[in-house]
Design a protein around this motif. Structure first.
Motif, PDB file in Angstrom:
ATOM      1  N   ARG A   1      14.046 -37.428   3.131  1.00  0.00           N
ATOM      2  CA  ARG A   1      14.632 -36.420   3.812  1.00  0.00           C
ATOM      3  C   ARG A   1      15.530 -37.118   4.485  1.00  0.00           C
ATOM      4  NH1 ARG A   1       8.866 -36.474   4.164  1.00  0.00           N
ATOM      5  NH2 ARG A   1       7.898 -34.170   4.010  1.00  0.00           N
ATOM      6  N   LEU A   2      16.943 -36.985   5.010  1.00  0.00           N
ATOM      7  CA  LEU A   2      18.075 -37.185   5.294  1.00  0.00           C
ATOM      8  C   LEU A   2      17.435 -37.145   7.121  1.00  0.00           C
ATOM      9  CD1 LEU A   2      20.741 -35.652   3.845  1.00  0.00           C
ATOM     10  CD2 LEU A   2      20.086 -37.897   3.941  1.00  0.00           C
ATOM     11  N   LEU A   3      17.989 -38.154   7.865  1.00  0.00           N
ATOM     12  CA  LEU A   3      17.027 -38.328   9.134  1.00  0.00           C
ATOM     13  C   LEU A   3      18.940 -38.334  10.043  1.00  0.00           C
ATOM     14  CD1 LEU A   3      14.482 -41.006   8.651  1.00  0.00           C
ATOM     15  CD2 LEU A   3      14.109 -38.146   8.569  1.00  0.00           C
ATOM     16  N   ASN A   4      18.735 -37.755  11.427  1.00  0.00           N
ATOM     17  CA  ASN A   4      19.605 -37.967  12.528  1.00  0.00           C
ATOM     18  C   ASN A   4      19.106 -38.410  13.393  1.00  0.00           C
ATOM     19  OD1 ASN A   4      22.222 -37.062  10.730  1.00  0.00           O
ATOM     20  ND2 ASN A   4      21.394 -35.031  10.760  1.00  0.00           N
ATOM     21  N   ASP A   5      19.518 -38.868  13.960  1.00  0.00           N
ATOM     22  CA  ASP A   5      18.803 -39.661  15.507  1.00  0.00           C
ATOM     23  C   ASP A   5      18.944 -38.577  16.593  1.00  0.00           C
ATOM     24  OD1 ASP A   5      21.368 -40.372  15.387  1.00  0.00           O
ATOM     25  OD2 ASP A   5      21.004 -42.310  15.912  1.00  0.00           O
ATOM     26  N   VAL A   6      18.622 -38.160  17.626  1.00  0.00           N
ATOM     27  CA  VAL A   6      18.782 -37.638  18.311  1.00  0.00           C
ATOM     28  C   VAL A   6      19.966 -38.133  19.758  1.00  0.00           C
ATOM     29  CG1 VAL A   6      16.897 -35.573  17.816  1.00  0.00           C
ATOM     30  CG2 VAL A   6      16.531 -37.405  19.624  1.00  0.00           C
ATOM     31  N   ASP A   7      19.877 -37.361  20.437  1.00  0.00           N
ATOM     32  CA  ASP A   7      20.229 -38.017  21.793  1.00  0.00           C
ATOM     33  C   ASP A   7      20.012 -38.569  22.454  1.00  0.00           C
ATOM     34  OD1 ASP A   7      19.603 -36.176  23.031  1.00  0.00           O
ATOM     35  OD2 ASP A   7      21.330 -35.014  23.795  1.00  0.00           O
ATOM     36  N   TYR A   8      18.966 -38.807  22.750  1.00  0.00           N
ATOM     37  CA  TYR A   8      17.464 -39.704  23.821  1.00  0.00           C
ATOM     38  C   TYR A   8      16.814 -40.384  22.694  1.00  0.00           C
ATOM     39  CZ  TYR A   8      13.757 -35.956  21.938  1.00  0.00           C
ATOM     40  OH  TYR A   8      13.783 -34.692  20.870  1.00  0.00           O
ATOM     41  N   SER A   9      17.085 -41.085  21.845  1.00  0.00           N
ATOM     42  CA  SER A   9      16.438 -42.146  20.903  1.00  0.00           C
ATOM     43  C   SER A   9      16.958 -43.042  20.745  1.00  0.00           C
ATOM     44  CB  SER A   9      17.130 -41.800  19.145  1.00  0.00           C
ATOM     45  OG  SER A   9      16.176 -42.244  18.230  1.00  0.00           O
ATOM     46  N   PRO A  10      16.209 -43.851  20.761  1.00  0.00           N
ATOM     47  CA  PRO A  10      16.356 -45.797  21.517  1.00  0.00           C
ATOM     48  C   PRO A  10      17.645 -45.932  20.436  1.00  0.00           C
ATOM     49  CG  PRO A  10      14.311 -45.173  21.107  1.00  0.00           C
ATOM     50  CD  PRO A  10      14.386 -43.723  20.269  1.00  0.00           C
ATOM     51  N   ASP A  11      18.111 -46.877  20.386  1.00  0.00           N
ATOM     52  CA  ASP A  11      18.579 -47.729  19.521  1.00  0.00           C
ATOM     53  C   ASP A  11      18.457 -47.695  18.500  1.00  0.00           C
ATOM     54  OD1 ASP A  11      21.287 -46.455  20.659  1.00  0.00           O
ATOM     55  OD2 ASP A  11      21.427 -48.544  21.911  1.00  0.00           O
ATOM     56  N   PHE A  12      18.601 -47.374  17.022  1.00  0.00           N
ATOM     57  CA  PHE A  12      17.687 -48.086  16.190  1.00  0.00           C
ATOM     58  C   PHE A  12      19.015 -49.233  15.464  1.00  0.00           C
ATOM     59  CE2 PHE A  12      16.390 -47.875  11.772  1.00  0.00           C
ATOM     60  CZ  PHE A  12      15.431 -48.253  11.622  1.00  0.00           C
ATOM     61  N   ASN A  13      18.735 -50.545  15.360  1.00  0.00           N
ATOM     62  CA  ASN A  13      19.535 -51.327  14.425  1.00  0.00           C
ATOM     63  C   ASN A  13      19.537 -52.105  13.499  1.00  0.00           C
ATOM     64  OD1 ASN A  13      22.475 -49.985  15.680  1.00  0.00           O
ATOM     65  ND2 ASN A  13      22.062 -51.291  18.121  1.00  0.00           N
TER      66      ASN A  13
END
Length: 119
Positions: free
Chosen positions: A106-118
């Motif tokens: 699965r390809l995952l795109n973060d949503v605009d309200y997602s916490p930063d994931f770095n």
């Protein structure tokens, strides 16, 4: 109504392998000692690896990070065509049978309200 453009910073790929319980050790050996090394050759950036037990089989799950979809598709193509990988996979299948029952990607795109994931 104007469709908002999606600003994709990275492409995250979730991979889930359903594996025969009796071939768990065979799978881990092949992934740890061979697949990871060969994936590194093709610039796979693995973020994390997990294991989950399902009702019948166990699942091996990992998360990859790619700069874009085109790179991801090319690197997978190169990895799967790698002669050393093809030989290792064939040897495993010949000796013990294929441990992997099913692969889900699965390809995952973060949503605009997602916490930063770095990671």
């Amino acid at each position: 109504m104007k469709k908002e453009s999606v600003d994709i910073r990275w492409v995250y790929q979730l991979r889930i392998y359903e594996v025969s319980p009796e071939k768990r050790d065979i799978f881990h050996n092949r992934f740890k000692n061979h697949a990871l090394r060969i994936m590194k050759r093709y610039d796979f950036e693995i973020i994390a690896l997990w294991e989950s037990v399902s009702v019948v089989n166990f699942e091996f799950i990992y998360l990859l990070k790619w700069p874009d979809i085109a790179t991801m598709e090319l690197q997978w193509k190169l990895f799967l065509a790698d002669e050393e990988w093809k030989e290792i996979k064939k040897k495993t299948i010949d000796e013990t049978g294929e441990p992997v029952i099913r692969v889900t990607s699965r390809l995952l795109n973060d949503v605009d309200y997602s916490p930063d994931f770095n990671p």
